[in-house]
Design an enzyme around this catalytic site. Structure first.
Site, mmCIF file in Angstrom:
data_model
loop_
_atom_site.group_PDB
_atom_site.id
_atom_site.type_symbol
_atom_site.label_atom_id
_atom_site.label_comp_id
_atom_site.label_asym_id
_atom_site.label_seq_id
_atom_site.Cartn_x
_atom_site.Cartn_y
_atom_site.Cartn_z
ATOM 1 N N ASP A 135 36.750 29.950 40.048
ATOM 2 C CA ASP A 135 38.021 29.803 39.333
ATOM 3 C C ASP A 135 38.839 28.628 39.879
ATOM 4 O O ASP A 135 39.012 28.492 41.091
ATOM 5 C CB ASP A 135 38.856 31.086 39.461
ATOM 6 C CG ASP A 135 38.333 32.189 38.549
ATOM 7 O OD1 ASP A 135 37.696 31.874 37.522
ATOM 8 O OD2 ASP A 135 38.558 33.369 38.871
ATOM 9 N N HIS A 283 31.188 33.445 39.853
ATOM 10 C CA HIS A 283 31.004 34.625 39.005
ATOM 11 C C HIS A 283 30.627 34.230 37.589
ATOM 12 O O HIS A 283 30.787 33.074 37.175
ATOM 13 C CB HIS A 283 32.240 35.526 39.031
ATOM 14 C CG HIS A 283 33.490 34.861 38.580
ATOM 15 N ND1 HIS A 283 34.185 33.948 39.344
ATOM 16 C CD2 HIS A 283 34.189 34.959 37.428
ATOM 17 C CE1 HIS A 283 35.243 33.522 38.693
ATOM 18 N NE2 HIS A 283 35.271 34.120 37.512
HETATM 19 C C1 SIN Z 1 36.475 35.257 34.646
HETATM 20 O O1 SIN Z 1 35.512 34.517 34.452
HETATM 21 O O2 SIN Z 1 37.365 34.947 35.427
HETATM 22 C C2 SIN Z 1 36.537 36.600 33.928
HETATM 23 C C3 SIN Z 1 35.496 37.517 34.463
HETATM 24 C C4 SIN Z 1 35.248 38.679 33.563
HETATM 25 O O3 SIN Z 1 35.907 38.813 32.516
HETATM 26 O O4 SIN Z 1 34.370 39.477 33.888
#
Ligand code: SIN
Length: 307
Positions: A135, A283
């Site tokens: 992020d 992520h």
């Molecule tokens: C994101 O990518 O920050 C969101 C993660 C999610 O919605 O699982």
């Protein structure tokens, strides 16, 4: 004598090719591990991701519990809580405050409570989440972490996966480690978020968010662990390399997040909460639930410049 039978070898992309064990270390050398008095830790893999019990996040968080939460996040890199019913936006802000101040993602619409972004998706209006990323790496001071709460989840699907980028660094060859030592890379939001904007919007955001440079390998700000810090949507080039060298090296590095041994996958329920260390992990939100709905609320925690 029988002829030895060789099983057909799957052809993998060179960067991901590896058979056998990988080096999977939970914490940086010397970092404290284990021994929690308040929290109940249930690991989801040996080195990344743990479910935590023993704490009610809708009640004020005492300093001794906060200290254990900070230690658990450092150790496990992403932690999960179940059944946090009646968790309010104020509880959300108070939980994020265990680590720092909320930071608003400039590209997400905000709910009324400052800092809490509501992400509602029906998989038709999907954003950029189903790509491995870190992020706000396009900021000079990228987010330190995020606190994500599931409000409404599909009956099946909509999981999130996190990858341990310290493990990704540890498992690079010595030759590759020395090749990337000291290199920096440019991070820029325009190729991803910019593709959904008009030229005027891009120009306006550009003023606030110019491209930034970060080391390709950063030291985690608390643990000091070496961590691979390049990601698919936001890292656009490594400084000082030709276009061809860049493509080959950057592809090899960003693909590391896809290696299953570095990952933990979480199955959401309504009122589950995940907190992750945004420097230690990348992520990926799995986009497999169309036409069901998935509604999440998130606070990103402001970070400091990384080195
Ligand atoms: C994101 O990518 O920050 C969101 C993660 C999610 O919605 O699982």
């Amino acid at each position: 004598m029988a002829t030895p039978v060789t099983a057909p070898q799957p052809v993998l992309d060179k960067p991901l090719q590896h058979y056998g064990r990988r080096t999977l270390v939970r914490a940086a050398p010397g970092a404290p591990q284990g021994s929690y008095k308040i929290l109940k830790i249930a690991p989801l893999t040996p080195h990344i991701g743990a479910e935590i019990g023993g704490v009610d996040l809708t009640r004020p968080i005492a300093e001794d519990a906060a200290a254990e939460l900070r230690r658990a996040l450092l150790e496990w890199k992403v932690v999960f809580f179940r059944d946090q019913h009646d968790f309010t936006p104020d509880d959300h802000l108070a939980l994020a405050a265990v680590w720092g101040s909320p930071e608003v993602n400039p590209f997400f619409p905000k709910a009324e409570t400052a800092g809490v972004s509501r992400l509602a998706k029906d998989a038709q209006a999907i954003g950029n989440e189903n790509i491995w990323h870190s992020d706000h790496s396009f900021m000079k001071a990228p987010a330190l972490g995020s606190v994500l709460r599931a409000v409404e989840v599909p009956a099946a699907g909509g999981d999130t996966i996190w990858a341990d980028m310290g493990a990704a660094y540890d498992n690079l060859s010595d030759e590759l480690k020395s090749r990337i030592e000291g290199l920096t890379a440019v991070h820029d939001w325009v190729p991803s978020w910019g593709s959904t904007m008009t030229d005027e919007q891009v120009a306006a955001f550009r003023e606030k968010l110019p491209p930034v440079e970060h080391p390709v390998v950063v030291r985690h700000p608390v643990s000091g662990r070496k961590t691979l810090y390049v990601n698919e949507p936001f890292t656009t080039r490594i400084v000082g390399l030709s276009e061809d060298e860049n493509r080959e090296l950057l592809d090899e590095l960003v693909l590391q997040a896809r290696i299953p041994e570095y990952q933990v996958r979480f199955r959401w329920q309504a009122d589950s909460i995940a907190i992750w260390d945004n420097i230690a992990v990348q992520h990926y939100a799995v986009n497999d639930y169309y036409p069901q709905r998935r509604v999440m609320e998130r606070i990103a925690i402001a970070g400091a410049p990384i080195s």
